[in-house]
Design an enzyme around this catalytic site. Structure first.
Site, PDB file in Angstrom:
ATOM      1  CG  HIS A  91      -1.702   1.213   1.440  1.00 25.93           C
ATOM      2  ND1 HIS A  91      -1.367   2.113   2.420  1.00 25.93           N
ATOM      3  CD2 HIS A  91      -2.769   1.743   0.793  1.00 25.93           C
ATOM      4  CE1 HIS A  91      -2.210   3.139   2.381  1.00 25.93           C
ATOM      5  NE2 HIS A  91      -3.063   2.949   1.413  1.00 25.93           N
ATOM      6  CD  GLU A 134      -2.712   2.737  -3.544  1.00 22.24           C
ATOM      7  OE1 GLU A 134      -3.132   3.911  -3.461  1.00 22.24           O
ATOM      8  OE2 GLU A 134      -3.196   1.793  -2.869  1.00 22.24           O
ATOM      9  CG  HIS A 135      -0.135   6.231  -0.351  1.00 17.62           C
ATOM     10  ND1 HIS A 135      -0.577   7.296   0.406  1.00 17.62           N
ATOM     11  CD2 HIS A 135      -1.150   5.324  -0.307  1.00 17.62           C
ATOM     12  CE1 HIS A 135      -1.774   7.032   0.889  1.00 17.62           C
ATOM     13  NE2 HIS A 135      -2.137   5.835   0.475  1.00 17.62           N
ATOM     14  CD  GLU A 179      -4.989   5.151   3.443  1.00 17.61           C
ATOM     15  OE1 GLU A 179      -3.837   5.491   3.080  1.00 17.61           O
ATOM     16  OE2 GLU A 179      -5.743   4.464   2.733  1.00 17.61           O
TER      17      GLU A 179
END
Lengths: 416, 414
Positions: B50, B53-54, B129
Site C-alpha cells: 500500500h 501505491e502511494h 489513513e
C-alpha cells in the site's frame, strides 16, 4: 458529446413537471420521480418522518403486500433507490428499456396507493432509532449533521434521521397524514433519460399520476437559508478530529454559479488541487481533505473539510482557510484552464452512464425549472475568465464562517 | 481458457495487454494490474504494498509529484489506485483521444523513483489513513477477522500495515519490494473503451517494451483455517456491536462461485430472508450475507451491525434464517429474480469503460482471463435450485463456523 441527444420539458396535464433526455442507442433507461417535499416540510415535532414515509411506501400497496411489491420490482430486474433531501424526496429507477412501462406503473402504484401496514410503520420507527445509534459510528456524516442547522438554519438544516424524541412519537396516522398532504401530482417532477419513446412515456406518466393527492397541498413551500456563524465542537472519543468549515456561496440559478464550480475544482478537485497539494502532499497533515458545495433551492453553501489526529487539528484548520484566502491572491490562467478541461472531460466520460445524465437533468429541473443542454454548459465553462473569479471572490468573501469539529478536542483560538 | 471477445497480446518482456473494444464509447479507461498485495509481504514489512501505491504518485525519473497529479487533472482524468490483499491497481478514465497520454503517465508511475525526499511526508499521510480507518467499525471487523482466522499467515496483517510497521519501514526496504514486484511479468495493462486494440498495442510497445524482465513473484501459501471458535474484541468507542458468522466457501476462481453468490443474495441481499425476517422485524438495521474470496480459498459471511443489546437476538435470527434456507430451499423464480437484476446492472456496466475496467482487473487477476458481460450473465443463469442445494450440502452453513464479535461489549453468542 453525441449530438443526437434531445432534451424536452413541459408540464403534464396532471400538473407534474416533466423533462426528458433522449439518448439513442443506450441499453438502459433511468427515471426519477421527485416529490417537492423534504426535511424542511416535516412538522417540527415529527422530525424524521419524511424518511420513514419514503421507506414505508415500499412496504405494500392496496393490491400488493410488501413482499409482492418487492418481488414485482425484482421480476423485471429494476434497480430502485431513493432518498430524502432538504426540500424534496426522490425515487430513482434504472431498468432495461423493455421494462420501462411496467417499472413506471409500479412506481405509480407505490406512490399513489400505499397501504402503510401498521407493522412496517412501527418497524420504520424502530429502525430509524437504530440508525441514529449507527450515526454515532460515522464521524463524517455526524459532523455534517452537526453543522447543518447552523449552516442552513433550523428548518433547512435538519437531518433525515430526525431526533430520537420526535422519531419515537411517529405513528401510522402521522405517516398517512404526511403522505396525503405532500404527495400531490402538482408537486411532482418526473425526469427520464435513455433510449426512450418520450411521448409515450410522458403520456403514461400523465395517466398514472392523474389521481395522486387530489386532497393534498398543491403549492411548494419556499425556505430561506438562515446562516449562523460560529465555532462549535462536540467531544467524542475517536482517533481523529473531524473539521468542517462552511460559508455562503451562490445558487445554481446565479450567473456566477459556473465560476464558483471552477473555483471549487481549483480548490479541491483532483490531486493537483490546492487543498490536496498543500494540506496533504506538502504538509502531510491528513489522508482525507476536500472541498464541495451544497445547494438547497435558490441558495448555495461552500464547504471545506478534513480529518486529522488531534495534535494536528489547529494547523490543519489554519491551512484550510489559508488556502481559501490564497485563491484571491494568485489564481493563474493555466490553473483555470486545467480546471475547465477537468470539468469538461468529466462531463464527457461520466456522461456515458445513463444514470449520471439523468441526475444532471433532474438537478437542472429542480434548481432551474428546465434542462440545460450540455453544449450550453460547455459554453458557460469556457467563458469563465480569471477576472470572473476575482470578481466572484470579492463579491463572496468568506468573512462569516461556520466551523464544526468532532473529536477529542476543540480548536484553540480559532476566530470564525 | 482464452477469450476471442478481447484483444490480447504479450510483449517480449512478459507484459500482458488486454483490451476490450467498446466501439460506441467516447471514453477509455486504462490501468495497470500489479499482482502483488498485502498477502505477498513479510510481516516486518506489513503495509509495504500500500505504501508503494502511494509512492508511485510521488515522482519518476521524468516527472515530480506535482507534474504527475497535474497531468492527470489536465486530462480531466477520473483516476485513482487501490491496494488489496492480493493486488495493486492504478487506473484513469479519460476521453478516448487521451489514451496514449493516460497510458504514458501511468506507465511512467510504474517506473517510480520512490523519491527519498517524499518518503517521510507520505509516511505521515499513511499514519493518518490508519488513524481514520481505526475510527471505522467496519474496518475493525475486517481486520479482526483476518487477524484471528489467518493468524500466522500473511493474510492476517492489515493492508495499511500497523502504526508500528509503517513507522519502522525504511525507504530502502520500500524500494527493494517495489523493484522485486513491479516488473512486466507480474503486471497486466488493461484497457476498455472507444479505442482499437492495435492502437493500444502500439502504445504499449512504445512505452513499456524496454522494461526489463525479472523473476516471478514468490509462490503464495494456501492458508489453513479453523472455522471454529469465537473471537471477540471490545472497543468502547463504538456504539454498535458487529457480529460475523464465518463459514468455508469457494475461492475466487472456483466454479461454484456464482452458485454461492446467488445463494448469498437470497439469504442476505436486498429482498432476502435476512431483509424481511431480521431487518424488517426491527432486530437490526444492517444484516447481510456475502462471500469474501481470495485466489485459493473463500469464506461465506453472515454479518450484521446492531444495538449492543440486540446482539444475541440478531445472532439467533441469522442462524434461524440459515435453517429456513435448508428447510425450504429456493425456487426457480428466486434465481430468475437475481438474474434479472444482474441483467440490468450488467447493461449499466456495458455503458461504462470505467466499470468494465474494474471488473476486468478482478477477472484477469483471479481467473486469468477477462469475461464479457454476456459471459458473466450466462454463468449466473446456469445456477438452479438444484445447484444451490448441492452447494449447501457441500459447503454447509449449519455445521462448522467461526464467530467474530467487535464492539462496546464482549458479546459472545450463547
Amino acid at each position: 458529446m453525441p449530438i443526437n441527444d434531445t432534451y424536452s420539458s413541459h408540464r403534464l396535464a396532471c400538473g407534474a413537471h416533466f423533462a426528458a433526455l433522449q439518448l439513442p442507442g443506450r441499453h438502459t433507461v433511468s427515471f426519477q420521480i421527485r416529490v417537492m417535499a423534504g426535511l424542511a416540510d416535516e412538522p417540527a415535532d415529527k422530525l424524521g418522518i419524511a424518511g420513514i414515509v419514503e421507506q414505508t411506501l415500499r412496504k405494500g400497496t392496496q393490491n400488493k403486500s410488501a413482499r409482492e411489491l418487492a418481488d414485482a420490482f425484482d421480476t423485471i430486474g429494476v434497480q430502485t433507490g431513493g432518498g430524502v433531501g432538504r426540500q424534496s424526496t426522490v425515487y430513482r429507477c434504472t431498468c432495461l428499456p423493455e421494462y420501462l412501462d411496467e417499472a413506471l406503473a409500479l412506481h405509480a402504484e407505490m406512490l399513489g396507493q400505499p397501504s402503510f401496514p401498521d407493522v412496517f410503520c412501527k418497524v420504520g420507527v424502530e429502525l430509524t432509532l437504530q440508525e441514529l445509534t449507527a450515526l454515532e459510528d460515522d464521524p463524517q456524516e455526524l459532523t455534517s449533521k452537526l453543522i447543518a442547522p447552523h449552516a442552513f438554519g433550523a428548518q433547512l438544516g435538519r437531518h433525515e434521521l430526525g431526533e430520537r424524541q420526535t422519531v419515537s412519537s411517529i405513528t401510522r396516522d402521522d405517516l398517512l397524514a404526511y403522505w396525503q398532504q405532500h404527495y400531490h401530482r402538482q408537486k411532482l417532477q418526473i425526469t427520464v433519460a435513455g433510449d426512450v419513446d418520450v411521448k409515450q412515456f410522458a403520456s403514461l406518466a400523465d395517466q398514472h399520476f392523474a389521481q395522486l393527492g387530489v386532497d393534498g397541498e398543491r403549492s411548494v413551500a419556499d425556505f430561506d437559508v438562515a446562516f449562523n456563524p460560529g465555532v462549535r465542537h462536540r467531544e467524542k472519543d475517536q482517533e481523529q478530529e473531524h473539521i468542517v468549515i462552511c460559508w455562503p456561496g451562490v445558487a445554481p440559478s446565479d450567473p456566477a454559479y459556473t465560476t464558483e464550480k471552477l473555483l471549487l475544482t481549483i480548490l479541491g478537485g483532483g490531486m493537483s488541487s490546492r487543498l490536496f497539494t498543500e494540506v496533504r502532499e506538502k504538509q502531510g497533515l491528513v489522508y482525507w481533505v476536500g472541498a464541495w458545495s451544497e445547494h438547497p433551492r435558490g441558495a448555495g453553501m461552500m464547504f471545506v473539510g478534513a480529518s486529522t489526529t488531534p495534535a494536528r487539528c489547529d494547523q490543519t484548520a489554519r491551512t484550510l482557510l489559508r488556502e481559501v484566502d490564497r485563491l484571491a491572491e494568485d489564481i493563474a490562467e493555466d490553473e483555470l484552464q486545467r480546471a475547465k478541461v477537468s470539468v469538461l472531460a468529466k462531463m464527457q466520460t461520466h456522461g456515458e452512464i445513463t444514470r449520471g445524465r439523468l441526475n444532471e437533468l433532474s438537478g437542472d429541473l429542480f434548481h432551474l425549472g428546465h434542462p440545460i443542454e450540455v453544449e450550453e454548459k460547455q459554453r458557460r465553462i469556457n467563458a469563465v475568465t480569471v477576472e470572473d473569479i476575482r470578481q466572484y471572490l470579492a463579491a463572496h468573501p468568506r468573512d462569516r464562517l461556520c466551523v464544526q469539529t468532532l473529536g477529542p478536542r476543540a480548536l484553540e483560538e480559532f476566530q470564525a | 481458457m482464452s477469450n476471442a471477445a478481447f484483444f490480447q497480446h504479450t510483449l517480449d518482456n512478459g507484459l500482458r495487454i488486454v483490451v476490450e473494444e467498446m466501439p460506441h464509447s467516447q471514453s477509455v479507461a486504462a490501468g495497470f494490474l500489479v499482482r502483488t498485495g498485502a498477502r505477498d509481504e513479510v510481516e516486518d514489512l506489513a503495509g509495504v504494498s500500500h505504501f508503494v501505491e502511494h509512492m508511485c504518485f510521488k515522482g519518476t525519473p521524468k516527472r515530480d509529484w506535482q507534474a504527475i497529479t497535474r497531468e492527470f487533472d489536465e486530462m480531466g482524468s477520473t483516476y485513482n489506485a487501490y491496494t488489496s490483499k492480493e493486488r495493486t491497481v492504478y487506473f484513469g478514465w479519460v476521453r478516448h483521444e487521451d489514451l496514449e497520454r493516460q497510458v504514458d503517465l501511468i506507465a511512467d508511475m510504474m517506473r517510480s523513483a520512490m523519491p527519498t525526499e517524499e518518503f517521510d511526508m507520505e509516511k505521515n499521510v499513511i499514519l493518518e489513513e490508519i488513524a481514520m480507518s481505526d475510527d471505522s467499525l467496519e474496518r475493525e471487523v475486517f481486520d479482526q477477522l483476518h487477524q484471528q482466522l489467518f493468524a500466522g499467515h500473511p493474510l492476517a496483517w492489515p493492508i495499511l500495515g500497523t502504526t508500528d510497521s509503517i513507522k519502522r519501514l525504511t525507504r530502502d526496504q520500500l524500494h527493494g519490494y517495489f523493484q522485486e514486484r513491479y516488473h512486466p511479468a507480474n503486471m497486466v495493462l488493461v484497457v476498455a473503451g472507444g479505442v482499437k486494440g492495435s492502437d493500444v498495442m502500439r502504445v504499449a510497445e512504445k512505452l513499456c517494451g524496454d522494461w526489463p524482465a525479472f523473476a516471478p513473484r514468490p509462490e503464495r501459501q494456501k492458508p489453513k483455517i479453523d472455522f471454529n471458535g469465537t473471537h471477540t474484541k471490545k472497543l468502547e468507542r463504538f456504539s454498535r456491536q458487529a457480529l460475523g458468522l464465518i463459514f468455508d466457501a469457494p475461492g475466487a476462481a472456483h466454479d461454484q462461485r456464482e452458485t454461492a453468490d446467488v445463494m448469498a443474495t437470497l439469504l442476505g441481499g436486498p429482498n432476502s430472508l435476512f431483509y424481511w425476517n431480521i431487518i424488517q422485524a426491527g432486530v437490526a438495521p444492517y444484516v447481510a450475507a456475502g462471500r469474501l474470496d481470495y485466489c485459493d480459498m473463500g469464506m461465506m459471511l453472515a454479518f450484521g451491525f446492531c444495538e449492543p443489546d440486540n446482539a444475541q437476538k440478531m445472532h439467533d435470527a441469522m442462524r434461524a434464517e440459515i435453517d429456513n434456507l435448508y428447510r425450504d430451499g429456493i425456487k426457480d423464480e428466486d434465481v430468475l429474480r437475481v438474474c434479472n437484476k444482474a441483467r440490468t446492472s450488467l447493461a449499466g456496466e456495458a455503458e461504462s469503460p470505467y466499470h468494465r475496467l474494474m471488473q476486468m482487473f478482478g477477472d484477469i487477476d483471479v481467473l486469468g482471463q477477462p469475461r464479457t458481460v454476456e459471459q458473466r450473465l450466462s454463468a449466473l443463469e446456469a445456477v438452479t435450485p438444484d445447484t444451490v442445494r448441492e452447494y449447501l450440502d457441500q459447503w454447509p452453513l449449519n455445521k462448522n463456523m467461526a464467530v467474530i464479535s467487535v464492539g462496546p461489549t464482549e458479546f459472545a453468542p450463547a
